[in-house]
Design a protein around this motif. Sequence first.
Motif, PDB file in Angstrom:
ATOM      1  N   ILE A  75       0.844  -1.202   0.000  1.00 37.40           N
ATOM      2  CA  ILE A  75       0.000   0.000   0.000  1.00 37.40           C
ATOM      3  C   ILE A  75       0.876   1.247   0.000  1.00 37.40           C
ATOM      4  CG2 ILE A  75      -1.767   1.282   1.262  1.00 37.40           C
ATOM      5  CD1 ILE A  75      -2.745  -1.398   2.369  1.00 37.40           C
ATOM      6  N   HIS A  76       1.967   1.197   0.750  1.00 37.29           N
ATOM      7  CA  HIS A  76       2.924   2.311   0.796  1.00 37.29           C
ATOM      8  C   HIS A  76       3.432   2.652  -0.603  1.00 37.29           C
ATOM      9  CE1 HIS A  76       6.742   4.402   1.445  1.00 37.29           C
ATOM     10  NE2 HIS A  76       7.375   3.369   0.918  1.00 37.29           N
ATOM     11  N   ILE A  77       3.861   1.645  -1.363  1.00 39.83           N
ATOM     12  CA  ILE A  77       4.402   1.879  -2.698  1.00 39.83           C
ATOM     13  C   ILE A  77       3.307   2.328  -3.663  1.00 39.83           C
ATOM     14  CG2 ILE A  77       5.567   0.826  -4.678  1.00 39.83           C
ATOM     15  CD1 ILE A  77       6.937  -1.079  -2.703  1.00 39.83           C
ATOM     16  N   THR A  78       2.136   1.706  -3.569  1.00 40.77           N
ATOM     17  CA  THR A  78       1.034   2.065  -4.464  1.00 40.77           C
ATOM     18  C   THR A  78       0.615   3.517  -4.273  1.00 40.77           C
ATOM     19  OG1 THR A  78       0.223  -0.220  -4.430  1.00 40.77           O
ATOM     20  CG2 THR A  78      -1.310   1.483  -5.172  1.00 40.77           C
ATOM     21  N   LEU A  79       0.465   3.941  -3.021  1.00 42.00           N
ATOM     22  CA  LEU A  79       0.106   5.332  -2.751  1.00 42.00           C
ATOM     23  C   LEU A  79       1.189   6.283  -3.245  1.00 42.00           C
ATOM     24  CD1 LEU A  79      -1.438   5.140   0.849  1.00 42.00           C
ATOM     25  CD2 LEU A  79      -2.613   5.816  -1.250  1.00 42.00           C
ATOM     26  N   ALA A  80       2.455   5.894  -3.043  1.00 48.08           N
ATOM     27  CA  ALA A  80       3.562   6.737  -3.506  1.00 48.08           C
ATOM     28  C   ALA A  80       3.521   6.904  -5.019  1.00 48.08           C
ATOM     29  CB  ALA A  80       4.891   6.133  -3.066  1.00 48.08           C
ATOM     30  N   MET A  81       3.237   5.816  -5.748  1.00 48.06           N
ATOM     31  CA  MET A  81       3.188   5.891  -7.215  1.00 48.06           C
ATOM     32  C   MET A  81       2.038   6.778  -7.697  1.00 48.06           C
ATOM     33  SD  MET A  81       5.761   4.359  -8.482  1.00 48.06           S
ATOM     34  CE  MET A  81       6.618   5.033  -7.050  1.00 48.06           C
ATOM     35  N   PHE A  82       0.886   6.692  -7.035  1.00 46.25           N
ATOM     36  CA  PHE A  82      -0.228   7.553  -7.422  1.00 46.25           C
ATOM     37  C   PHE A  82       0.078   9.020  -7.106  1.00 46.25           C
ATOM     38  CE2 PHE A  82      -2.973   3.760  -7.752  1.00 46.25           C
ATOM     39  CZ  PHE A  82      -3.657   4.082  -8.910  1.00 46.25           C
ATOM     40  N   SER A  83       0.756   9.261  -5.985  1.00 49.87           N
ATOM     41  CA  SER A  83       1.138  10.648  -5.671  1.00 49.87           C
ATOM     42  C   SER A  83       2.152  11.159  -6.698  1.00 49.87           C
ATOM     43  CB  SER A  83       1.730  10.733  -4.255  1.00 49.87           C
ATOM     44  OG  SER A  83       3.023  10.165  -4.186  1.00 49.87           O
ATOM     45  N   TYR A  84       3.071  10.295  -7.133  1.00 47.31           N
ATOM     46  CA  TYR A  84       4.038  10.690  -8.160  1.00 47.31           C
ATOM     47  C   TYR A  84       3.319  11.008  -9.468  1.00 47.31           C
ATOM     48  CZ  TYR A  84       7.963   9.075  -5.259  1.00 47.31           C
ATOM     49  OH  TYR A  84       8.887   8.922  -4.260  1.00 47.31           O
ATOM     50  N   GLY A  85       2.268  10.232  -9.783  1.00 49.52           N
ATOM     51  CA  GLY A  85       1.487  10.520 -10.976  1.00 49.52           C
ATOM     52  C   GLY A  85       0.827  11.882 -10.893  1.00 49.52           C
ATOM     53  N   ALA A  86       0.235  12.196  -9.733  1.00 45.31           N
ATOM     54  CA  ALA A  86      -0.409  13.502  -9.546  1.00 45.31           C
ATOM     55  C   ALA A  86       0.616  14.628  -9.657  1.00 45.31           C
ATOM     56  CB  ALA A  86      -1.106  13.547  -8.185  1.00 45.31           C
ATOM     57  N   PHE A  87       1.789  14.439  -9.050  1.00 44.16           N
ATOM     58  CA  PHE A  87       2.832  15.462  -9.119  1.00 44.16           C
ATOM     59  C   PHE A  87       3.363  15.619 -10.548  1.00 44.16           C
ATOM     60  CE2 PHE A  87       3.767  14.359  -4.461  1.00 44.16           C
ATOM     61  CZ  PHE A  87       2.990  15.400  -4.002  1.00 44.16           C
ATOM     62  N   SER A  88       3.384  14.527 -11.303  1.00 41.06           N
ATOM     63  CA  SER A  88       3.831  14.602 -12.700  1.00 41.06           C
ATOM     64  C   SER A  88       2.884  15.485 -13.510  1.00 41.06           C
ATOM     65  CB  SER A  88       3.889  13.200 -13.320  1.00 41.06           C
ATOM     66  OG  SER A  88       4.819  12.378 -12.638  1.00 41.06           O
ATOM     67  N   LEU A  89       1.580  15.285 -13.334  1.00 40.38           N
ATOM     68  CA  LEU A  89       0.610  16.112 -14.043  1.00 40.38           C
ATOM     69  C   LEU A  89       0.698  17.564 -13.592  1.00 40.38           C
ATOM     70  CD1 LEU A  89      -2.585  13.857 -14.172  1.00 40.38           C
ATOM     71  CD2 LEU A  89      -0.807  14.148 -15.883  1.00 40.38           C
ATOM     72  N   SER A  90       0.904  17.762 -12.298  1.00 36.52           N
ATOM     73  CA  SER A  90       1.053  19.119 -11.780  1.00 36.52           C
ATOM     74  C   SER A  90       2.253  19.815 -12.417  1.00 36.52           C
ATOM     75  CB  SER A  90       1.215  19.079 -10.257  1.00 36.52           C
ATOM     76  OG  SER A  90       1.428  20.378  -9.742  1.00 36.52           O
ATOM     77  N   MET A  91       3.348  19.078 -12.551  1.00 43.54           N
ATOM     78  CA  MET A  91       4.540  19.638 -13.194  1.00 43.54           C
ATOM     79  C   MET A  91       4.257  20.031 -14.635  1.00 43.54           C
ATOM     80  SD  MET A  91       7.049  18.779 -15.597  1.00 43.54           S
ATOM     81  CE  MET A  91       6.952  16.991 -15.679  1.00 43.54           C
ATOM     82  N   ILE A  92       3.510  19.178 -15.360  1.00 48.38           N
ATOM     83  CA  ILE A  92       3.196  19.464 -16.760  1.00 48.38           C
ATOM     84  C   ILE A  92       2.315  20.706 -16.865  1.00 48.38           C
ATOM     85  CG2 ILE A  92       1.984  18.597 -18.800  1.00 48.38           C
ATOM     86  CD1 ILE A  92       2.887  15.770 -17.896  1.00 48.38           C
ATOM     87  N   PHE A  93       1.344  20.836 -15.978  1.00 45.82           N
ATOM     88  CA  PHE A  93       0.501  22.035 -15.990  1.00 45.82           C
ATOM     89  C   PHE A  93       1.346  23.278 -15.722  1.00 45.82           C
ATOM     90  CE2 PHE A  93      -3.250  19.200 -14.887  1.00 45.82           C
ATOM     91  CZ  PHE A  93      -3.884  19.397 -16.097  1.00 45.82           C
ATOM     92  N   SER A  94       2.287  23.185 -14.797  1.00 46.60           N
ATOM     93  CA  SER A  94       3.146  24.334 -14.510  1.00 46.60           C
ATOM     94  C   SER A  94       4.053  24.651 -15.686  1.00 46.60           C
ATOM     95  CB  SER A  94       3.984  24.060 -13.255  1.00 46.60           C
ATOM     96  OG  SER A  94       3.189  24.086 -12.095  1.00 46.60           O
ATOM     97  N   ALA A  95       4.559  23.609 -16.358  1.00 50.02           N
ATOM     98  CA  ALA A  95       5.402  23.834 -17.539  1.00 50.02           C
ATOM     99  C   ALA A  95       4.593  24.503 -18.653  1.00 50.02           C
ATOM    100  CB  ALA A  95       5.982  22.504 -18.021  1.00 50.02           C
ATOM    101  N   MET A  96       3.341  24.063 -18.834  1.00 48.53           N
ATOM    102  CA  MET A  96       2.468  24.690 -19.826  1.00 48.53           C
ATOM    103  C   MET A  96       2.162  26.135 -19.442  1.00 48.53           C
ATOM    104  SD  MET A  96      -0.060  21.393 -20.397  1.00 48.53           S
ATOM    105  CE  MET A  96      -1.256  22.205 -21.463  1.00 48.53           C
ATOM    106  N   TYR A  97       2.033  26.390 -18.140  1.00 50.43           N
ATOM    107  CA  TYR A  97       1.815  27.762 -17.647  1.00 50.43           C
ATOM    108  C   TYR A  97       3.001  28.653 -18.037  1.00 50.43           C
ATOM    109  CZ  TYR A  97       0.995  31.644 -14.416  1.00 50.43           C
ATOM    110  OH  TYR A  97       0.793  32.898 -13.876  1.00 50.43           O
ATOM    111  N   LEU A  98       4.211  28.171 -17.759  1.00 47.96           N
ATOM    112  CA  LEU A  98       5.402  28.965 -18.052  1.00 47.96           C
ATOM    113  C   LEU A  98       5.570  29.180 -19.554  1.00 47.96           C
ATOM    114  CD1 LEU A  98       7.885  27.373 -15.485  1.00 47.96           C
ATOM    115  CD2 LEU A  98       6.833  29.635 -15.370  1.00 47.96           C
TER     116      LEU A  98
END
Length: 272
Positions: free
Chosen positions: A131-154
Amino acid sequence: MADARWIYDLTIFLYAASVLFYFNDFLQSNRKVNRLAFGLLAVVWALQSAFFVSQMAEKSYFPVITLFETLFFYSWVLVTLSLVINYFFRIDLLVFFTNVIGFVVLVLSMFLPETPLTAVSETLTSELLLIHITLAMFSYGAFSLSMIFSAMYLLQHKMLKEKRWTPLLRRLPSLDMLEVYAYRMNVVGVPMLLLAIILGIIWGKLVLPEKFWLDAKVLLSILVLGAYSYWLYKRFSDTWQMRRLAQFNLTAFLLLLVNFLATDISKFHSWL
């Protein structure tokens, strides 16, 4: 695993085709090509899911333990999130950029051995760890999308400042919407990562030496959580400009990548 290998190989091939079609659409804004790329991506998701299910059937644990498994699962998370968000919000460029990352991650997994079942310690396959690893991977996925939105913003901010009225500019959501999307992804990612770290600490207390929390990987994970939490604090306190928030978001993601890939710095994460 050999019986299911053809699914993995076919997934790589179709994923490459989908990304190439998305790249063509990115350059020429071709709706027919875009629909074809999206259709291939949906097939990729189905094949990834089938391969993942085949792994679960063959192994005695949820397959997110080895580095091959975590990279594959991370890629699956990115494909899943991009399909879901595109269904609700129709942001084609998000799907393209997300799956460039997802494809690179999947290709990296090609060069890693698929650890045999007998090589995985029963201690490592506890439910807490999975569960620890699964939650970490989903959080990494969310952060990846957040990074892409910020890159598109810039990117859009730079194009507007330079008054470059290109077709690409018209395909980007507004600056306000990009900032809101990045914020929402971080709001999802931070509590997930927090829960992942808490469960990891509980698991560590049960099976690892007393001073496991001084491990470099643990400290770096806490630093990543602190960076994204600080981003949320600054966003709420309204003391930073949106452009500065976007830049900090990209820096936090680079820290996340270091944390994800630098398993050799850890004494007990090196099994990945």
